[in-house]
Motif scaffolding. Structure first.
Motif, short mmCIF file in Angstrom:
data_model
loop_
_atom_site.label_atom_id
_atom_site.label_comp_id
_atom_site.label_asym_id
_atom_site.label_seq_id
_atom_site.Cartn_x
_atom_site.Cartn_y
_atom_site.Cartn_z
N ARG A 1 -14.41 9.22 -6.38
CA ARG A 1 -15.11 8.20 -5.42
C ARG A 1 -14.40 6.80 -5.61
NH1 ARG A 1 -19.88 7.47 -8.11
NH2 ARG A 1 -20.75 9.40 -7.09
N GLY A 2 -13.77 6.63 -6.65
CA GLY A 2 -12.79 5.24 -6.78
C GLY A 2 -11.70 5.58 -5.98
N LEU A 3 -11.09 6.93 -6.08
CA LEU A 3 -9.68 7.03 -5.19
C LEU A 3 -10.24 6.94 -3.81
CD1 LEU A 3 -6.96 7.85 -5.41
CD2 LEU A 3 -7.49 10.26 -5.43
N TYR A 4 -11.36 7.63 -3.42
CA TYR A 4 -11.70 7.61 -2.07
C TYR A 4 -11.77 6.56 -1.60
CZ TYR A 4 -14.39 9.03 2.05
OH TYR A 4 -15.05 9.15 3.28
N TYR A 5 -12.51 5.45 -2.01
CA TYR A 5 -12.81 4.18 -1.38
C TYR A 5 -11.53 3.22 -1.67
CZ TYR A 5 -17.54 5.20 -0.91
OH TYR A 5 -18.74 5.84 -0.53
N SER A 6 -10.62 3.25 -2.53
CA SER A 6 -9.32 2.51 -2.72
C SER A 6 -8.48 3.10 -1.75
CB SER A 6 -8.81 2.47 -4.01
OG SER A 6 -8.72 3.59 -4.37
N MET A 7 -8.30 4.25 -1.61
CA MET A 7 -7.37 4.96 -0.60
C MET A 7 -7.50 4.31 0.91
SD MET A 7 -4.70 6.55 0.00
CE MET A 7 -3.83 6.92 1.38
N GLY A 8 -9.00 4.67 1.18
CA GLY A 8 -9.67 4.04 2.61
C GLY A 8 -9.13 2.46 2.58
N ALA A 9 -9.67 1.84 1.80
CA ALA A 9 -9.36 0.17 1.99
C ALA A 9 -7.74 -0.26 1.88
CB ALA A 9 -9.88 -0.39 0.66
N PHE A 10 -6.91 0.42 1.27
CA PHE A 10 -5.65 0.25 1.19
C PHE A 10 -5.05 0.79 2.53
CE2 PHE A 10 -1.26 1.56 0.59
CZ PHE A 10 -0.64 0.47 0.38
N GLY A 11 -5.28 2.17 2.86
CA GLY A 11 -4.50 2.49 4.11
C GLY A 11 -5.06 1.85 5.35
N TYR A 12 -6.35 1.73 5.42
CA TYR A 12 -6.80 1.17 6.84
C TYR A 12 -6.42 -0.47 6.87
CZ TYR A 12 -9.34 5.12 8.21
OH TYR A 12 -9.69 6.20 8.48
N SER A 13 -6.17 -1.11 5.59
CA SER A 13 -5.64 -2.59 5.55
C SER A 13 -4.37 -2.39 6.08
CB SER A 13 -5.83 -3.26 4.09
OG SER A 13 -7.10 -3.00 3.70
N VAL A 14 -3.45 -1.63 5.60
CA VAL A 14 -2.16 -1.77 5.86
C VAL A 14 -1.86 -1.44 7.65
CG1 VAL A 14 -0.09 -0.37 5.90
CG2 VAL A 14 -1.23 -0.97 3.99
N ALA A 15 -2.66 -0.59 7.89
CA ALA A 15 -2.83 -0.11 9.47
C ALA A 15 -3.21 -1.43 10.18
CB ALA A 15 -3.82 1.04 9.74
N ILE A 16 -4.21 -2.20 9.77
CA ILE A 16 -4.62 -3.23 10.52
C ILE A 16 -3.94 -4.52 10.47
CG2 ILE A 16 -6.67 -5.33 10.39
CD1 ILE A 16 -8.63 -3.07 9.68
N ALA A 17 -3.08 -4.55 9.47
CA ALA A 17 -1.99 -5.73 9.14
C ALA A 17 -0.89 -5.47 10.20
CB ALA A 17 -1.51 -5.59 7.83
N LEU A 18 -0.42 -4.16 10.34
CA LEU A 18 0.59 -3.78 11.00
C LEU A 18 0.22 -3.99 12.72
CD1 LEU A 18 1.84 -0.58 9.27
CD2 LEU A 18 3.21 -2.91 9.81
N LEU A 19 -0.87 -3.72 12.98
CA LEU A 19 -1.50 -3.82 14.36
C LEU A 19 -1.46 -5.29 14.77
CD1 LEU A 19 -2.99 -2.96 16.77
CD2 LEU A 19 -4.93 -3.08 15.74
N LEU A 20 -1.93 -6.23 13.72
CA LEU A 20 -2.01 -7.48 13.67
C LEU A 20 -0.67 -8.08 14.11
CD1 LEU A 20 -5.05 -8.76 11.25
CD2 LEU A 20 -4.87 -8.75 13.84
N LEU A 21 0.39 -7.69 13.36
CA LEU A 21 1.72 -8.18 13.58
C LEU A 21 2.30 -7.80 14.74
CD1 LEU A 21 4.34 -8.94 11.99
CD2 LEU A 21 4.73 -6.57 11.69
N ALA A 22 1.92 -6.51 15.26
CA ALA A 22 2.45 -6.47 16.67
C ALA A 22 1.62 -7.30 17.76
CB ALA A 22 1.81 -5.00 17.28
N VAL A 23 0.41 -7.58 17.76
CA VAL A 23 -0.25 -8.58 18.62
C VAL A 23 0.23 -10.03 18.45
CG1 VAL A 23 -2.65 -9.65 18.97
CG2 VAL A 23 -2.47 -7.06 18.67
N ALA A 24 0.46 -10.37 17.33
CA ALA A 24 0.86 -11.57 16.88
C ALA A 24 2.32 -11.95 17.51
CB ALA A 24 0.92 -11.82 15.34
N LYS A 25 3.30 -11.00 17.55
CA LYS A 25 4.54 -11.05 18.08
C LYS A 25 4.52 -11.11 19.40
CE LYS A 25 9.20 -10.60 18.22
NZ LYS A 25 9.99 -11.61 17.89
#
Length: 198
Positions: free
Chosen positions: A106-130
């Motif tokens: 359960r811990g692995l499941y939620y931490s993997m989701g939080a990390f993976g989706y956070s990186v995806a959102i950060a990259l998306l925001l980087l593209a929009v900010a550019k």
């Protein structure tokens, strides 16, 4: 010099334990090898732990009585099979292992989701900010080309050279999509594993 009767008792105890564990393994064939091996390890470990505790108290362990306390190998195996396959209540002693596995998963499941989706959102925001502020967002070569810095607030150094320009937008969007898809697939696998451990 070892007492002959003690040596014979040890051999008899070892034989009784081996026969019990072998019979248990025979009845656990309905499980996959990893689950069956885990059950065997747990029972074998528990048997030897009880024997060691008995000997530490200065008593002679009654291995036959100990094994009878577990019940027949067939009944014990059936309880484990039902627990692992259908989620029936586990035999005594198995609950702790099962709970630890579910917590880790359960811990692995939620931490993997939080990390993976956070990186995806950060990259998306980087593209929009550019696109929004092209002069302030980018990837720059610094230290004479030995390092790369991605910054949201302009060039990190005066002599830094921007590397990607507007190419940062599609690269960041592709990386964001790839990260989100990968995270989704890994979480799907972890979700299946979580259901399998219940």
């Amino acid at each position: 010099m070892q007492n002959t009767s003690t040596g014979e008792t040890d051999m008899t105890s070892h034989h009784l334990i081996r026969r019990y564990v072998d019979a248990l393994a025979l009845h656990l064939r309905k499980l996959d090898k990893a689950d069956a091996a885990e059950v065997i390890r747990e029972i074998d470990s528990h048997i030897h732990e009880v024997i060691e505790q008995t000997e530490a108290r200065g008593e002679v362990p009654d291995v036959d009585a100990l094994l009878q306390g577990f019940g027949s190998p067939e009944v014990l195996a059936a309880q484990y099979v039902a627990h692992i396959r259908t989620g029936a209540p586990p035999p005594a002693g198995f609950r702790v292992i099962q709970r630890v596995k579910q917590t880790v998963t359960r811990g692995l499941y939620y931490s993997m989701g939080a990390f993976g989706y956070s990186v995806a959102i950060a990259l998306l925001l980087l593209a929009v900010a550019k696109l929004w502020q092209p002069s302030l967002v980018g990837a720059w070569s610094i230290n004479g080309g030995h390092s790369v810095a991605i910054a949201w607030s302009g060039s990190p150094y005066q002599d830094a050279k921007e590397l990607l320009g507007y190419w940062l937008v599609p690269i960041a969007l592709l990386a964001s999509t790839w990260c989100a898809v990968l995270t989704h697939r890994v979480m799907r696998i972890l979700r299946v594993l979580r259901r399998g451990l219940r």
